[in-house]
Design an enzyme around this catalytic site. Structure first.
Site, PDB file in Angstrom:
ATOM      1  N   GLU A  21     -63.800  -5.126  36.571  1.00 56.99           N
ATOM      2  CA  GLU A  21     -64.546  -5.933  35.604  1.00 56.99           C
ATOM      3  C   GLU A  21     -63.819  -5.995  34.261  1.00 56.99           C
ATOM      4  O   GLU A  21     -63.786  -7.037  33.604  1.00 56.99           O
ATOM      5  CB  GLU A  21     -65.959  -5.378  35.412  1.00 56.99           C
ATOM      6  CG  GLU A  21     -66.864  -5.462  36.627  1.00 56.99           C
ATOM      7  CD  GLU A  21     -67.350  -6.874  36.920  1.00 56.99           C
ATOM      8  OE1 GLU A  21     -67.014  -7.801  36.152  1.00 56.99           O
ATOM      9  OE2 GLU A  21     -68.066  -7.045  37.924  1.00 56.99           O
ATOM     10  N   ARG A  75     -62.560  -9.745  32.975  1.00 60.34           N
ATOM     11  CA  ARG A  75     -63.267 -10.269  31.797  1.00 60.34           C
ATOM     12  C   ARG A  75     -62.439 -10.115  30.527  1.00 60.34           C
ATOM     13  O   ARG A  75     -62.248 -11.083  29.784  1.00 60.34           O
ATOM     14  CB  ARG A  75     -64.622  -9.561  31.638  1.00 60.34           C
ATOM     15  CG  ARG A  75     -65.566  -9.751  32.814  1.00 60.34           C
ATOM     16  CD  ARG A  75     -66.945  -9.182  32.526  1.00 60.34           C
ATOM     17  NE  ARG A  75     -67.756  -9.075  33.741  1.00 60.34           N
ATOM     18  CZ  ARG A  75     -69.027  -9.416  33.836  1.00 60.34           C
ATOM     19  NH1 ARG A  75     -69.664  -9.898  32.779  1.00 60.34           N
ATOM     20  NH2 ARG A  75     -69.702  -9.270  34.964  1.00 60.34           N
ATOM     21  N   ASP A 131     -65.089 -10.862  47.973  1.00 54.12           N
ATOM     22  CA  ASP A 131     -64.842 -12.234  47.519  1.00 54.12           C
ATOM     23  C   ASP A 131     -63.491 -12.505  46.861  1.00 54.12           C
ATOM     24  O   ASP A 131     -62.647 -13.230  47.394  1.00 54.12           O
ATOM     25  CB  ASP A 131     -65.980 -12.698  46.606  1.00 54.12           C
ATOM     26  CG  ASP A 131     -66.413 -11.646  45.590  1.00 54.12           C
ATOM     27  OD1 ASP A 131     -65.714 -10.631  45.428  1.00 54.12           O
ATOM     28  OD2 ASP A 131     -67.468 -11.834  44.957  1.00 54.12           O
ATOM     29  N   GLU A 149     -70.604 -19.561  40.948  1.00 55.73           N
ATOM     30  CA  GLU A 149     -69.774 -19.824  42.130  1.00 55.73           C
ATOM     31  C   GLU A 149     -69.990 -21.200  42.743  1.00 55.73           C
ATOM     32  O   GLU A 149     -69.042 -21.832  43.230  1.00 55.73           O
ATOM     33  CB  GLU A 149     -69.996 -18.734  43.180  1.00 55.73           C
ATOM     34  CG  GLU A 149     -69.460 -17.382  42.800  1.00 55.73           C
ATOM     35  CD  GLU A 149     -70.365 -16.606  41.860  1.00 55.73           C
ATOM     36  OE1 GLU A 149     -69.914 -15.609  41.274  1.00 55.73           O
ATOM     37  OE2 GLU A 149     -71.545 -17.014  41.694  1.00 55.73           O
ATOM     38  N   THR A 203     -60.833 -15.203  38.646  1.00 56.60           N
ATOM     39  CA  THR A 203     -62.190 -15.158  39.195  1.00 56.60           C
ATOM     40  C   THR A 203     -63.257 -15.164  38.114  1.00 56.60           C
ATOM     41  O   THR A 203     -64.435 -15.284  38.413  1.00 56.60           O
ATOM     42  CB  THR A 203     -62.355 -13.929  40.115  1.00 56.60           C
ATOM     43  OG1 THR A 203     -63.521 -14.090  40.923  1.00 56.60           O
ATOM     44  CG2 THR A 203     -62.439 -12.638  39.305  1.00 56.60           C
TER      45      THR A 203
END
Length: 597
Positions: free
Chosen positions: A177, A181, A314, A495, A588
């Site tokens: 994360e 980010r 994913d 998504e 992503t």
């Protein structure tokens, strides 16, 4: 029969446990507190990362690929001149509506939670859930630039220059994360603006994250006790590690190496991907990897036997074609791994659901593989897996696989169908459908659907309730075609609109403009608050209830709402040359990186 039942019980338990930890942001072998500091944080400690002495330094460094950059196939559709003259101007109102939504959330964050990770959209309270380094601020940098909010961008850059990544009160850091980010946000904003301080901060953070790889086998600690590490304690990679978290660091680390000329970050992630490449044929579903792997043993083949393109997996698969593009096609393993994995996914993971309008759609489920010949499909649907339509579209273009574009259409249409099916106009987090016998279309059979509904709710029976098929459908507010909902929330996820955007940019399908607007209007109409947008706890609520003030909203607005969801909606209604997919590849978290070449 008993053995079969045991298989499904085992499958359900593993799936539930894995999804629980994925959504909550912690893993079973993680120390208490997780990476969030919502629990009582330790005393503030400042880390001197520049003085860190590695215990397991690499003996040799993998360089960035030196081969000449290849001329990759064109990804974006060639929009005709008539489009720019007639249709594009009509999207201006929609674009401005998206921008207005962003500004409402941004102003609330600035006023009530500046330099904190998030702001709560109902109570306007600052929340530090990702290390306390101003996640929303960093995550939104490139959105500010893209939306031409240059004054706000410059103010944000000045604030970012004051973030000290050496200092955190969080007990534990989620490396994945933090990478997608923070590091992704900084690199993307630098790629767009050229502001040197952003690359400097990215390098500062990259040097810290690199220490998570200081383990005996150079596999990273994905849930990282950063305090103990900087106090000199030894560390090992996690034995229980989510596939997505260890396999989705490649784009950001590679881009940092490309921009700085220092190969160490690319070396770190290339070692991971080489191990995956070597083990790809050895899993119980050869070609794909289980959702949980053992990084400590460097075993990516069989921690559990659940396989999926969705939660916990994913972005591992998403990054395969994207890394091919980012590197200019010079590292062949990404294309090979993508082709192999998607051949298997196409055969076992994707299914055609039985729906009342007989729509030509696909849904991505998950399977349990007990052996290569004993594979059980769980006909699940997830909002998280809706990225897959865009992935297949990119793969089709980059690797010249026309069939993958057909899959991209059907997967994306499956997600927009799921939005339109609910009363709120939003897709639930997790649900189940009734699969057709094959990938070929099957006619709607209401009797079969009713039977599936009753079976799915067998353990929910209550003698005081109507347990007939229609009674269950009415009580659970199930749309026809969805037999059960395991998680009714919509938490402002991106998504679905991500795949709509990518499919639109790659094919020029004009009907997707209206579908995107319907999605945005539904989301905004239900989740809008005076101070941003709030997640919806139950997508089956009627819109009339929203007008009456009865919408069950949750007091959370994650940074991806500004970084991803609203960015994709904005780009959907913008000039297609803005962030062209022939020039940029998006990570992503929807952060665009300049492509090689």
């Amino acid at each position: 029969m008993l053995a079969s039942r045991r298989k499904w019980i085992t499958y359900i338990v593993l799936s539930a446990v894995g999804l629980f930890f994925y959504l909550l942001g912690s893993s079973p072998d993680t120390s208490a507190g997780g990476y969030s500091n919502l629990s009582t944080p330790p005393e503030k400690i400042e880390f001197q990362w520049e003085k860190y002495d590695e215990k397991y330094p690499v003996e040799w460094m993998v360089s960035l690929p030196l081969h000449p950059i290849k001329k990759l196939p064109k990804i974006q559709y060639g929009f005709p001149e008539e489009f720019f003259k007639v249709l594009l101007p009509k999207q201006k109102m929609r674009q401005e509506a998206v921008k207005e939504s962003f500004l409402r959330a941004w102003k609330t964050y600035k006023e009530y939670a500046w330099m904190h990770d998030e702001v709560t959209p109902l109570t306007r309270v600052p929340l530090d859930s990702f290390g306390g380094w101003a996640a929303t601020l960093v995550d939104s940098l490139d959105t500010l630039w893209i939306m031409d909010l240059k004054d706000e961008f410059q103010e944000a850059v000045l604030a970012v220059s004051k973030i000290d990544f050496r200092n955190t009160e969080a007990k534990e850091i989620n490396v994945f994360e933090t990478t997608i980010r923070y590091l992704g946000g900084l690199l993307s904003a630098y790629d767009l603006s050229g502001e040197q301080i952003l690359l400097d901060k990215a390098t500062e953070l990259g040097n810290i994250l690199y220490v998570a790889f200081d383990t005996p086998n150079r596999m990273p600690v994905t849930r990282w006790n950063i305090h103990s590490t900087f106090m000199g304690l030894s560390q090992e990679a996690n034995s229980f590690c989510l596939l997505a978290e260890i396999g989705s660091l490649t784009m950001e680390f590679t881009r940092l190496s490309q921009l700085t000329g220092d190969p160490k970050w690319h070396d770190a992630v290339d070692r991971i991907m080489e191990a995956f490449s070597q083990q790809q044929k050895g899993t119980r579903l050869p070609g794909m990897f289980p959702v949980v792997v053992n990084a400590r043993a460097k075993n990516f083949q069989g921690r559990v036997d659940t396989f999926s393109l969705g939660a916990m997996s994913d972005s591992f698969y998403e990054y395969l074609p994207k890394m091919h593009a980012l590197l200019g096609g010079v590292d062949q393993k990404y294309g090979k791994m993508y082709r192999y994995a998607m051949d298997v996914a196409k055969k076992h993971i994707l299914y055609r659901p039985m729906v009342p309008d007989n729509a030509n759609i696909l849904i991505s489920g998950k399977v349990t593989a007990y052996s290569e010949t004993d594979i059980g499909l769980n006909p699940e649907g997830q909002h998280l897996v809706c990225f897959a339509g865009g992935m297949f579209a990119l793969g089709s273009k980059l690797f010249d696989i026309p069939e993958h574009m057909d899959i991209a259409h059907m997967l994306t249409d499956g997600c927009t169908w799921s939005y339109k099916a609910t009363r709120s106009g939003m897709m639930p987090e997790v649900f189940h459908m009734v699969p057709c016998p094959t990938k070929e279309p099957c006619e709607w059979d209401e009797g079969k659907f009713h039977e599936a509904v009753v079976t799915a709710h067998f353990f929910d029976k209550n003698d005081d309730q109507d347990n007939s098929p229609q009674g269950i459908i009415d009580r659970e507010r199930l749309p026809l075609g969805i037999r059960s909902m395991q998680d009714r929330r919509y938490i402002l996820r991106p998504e679905a609109i991500e795949s709509v955007f990518v499919l639109y940019r790659t094919t020029g399908r004009m009907d997707l403009l209206d579908k995107a607007w319907e999605m945005f209007a539904a989301i905004e109409g239900v989740t809008k608050t005076a101070y941003g947008n709030a997640g919806l706890d139950d997508v089956t609520i009627a819109r009339e209830a929203v007008a009456a003030g009865d919408a069950p909203l949750s007091d959370r607005m994650e940074s991806f709402w500004l970084a991803e969801t609203l960015k994709y909606f904005y780009l959907m209604f913008s000039d297609p040359n803005l962030i062209s997919l022939d020039e940029y590849v998006l990570n992503t978290e929807a952060h665009p990186f300049k492509r090689a070449g």
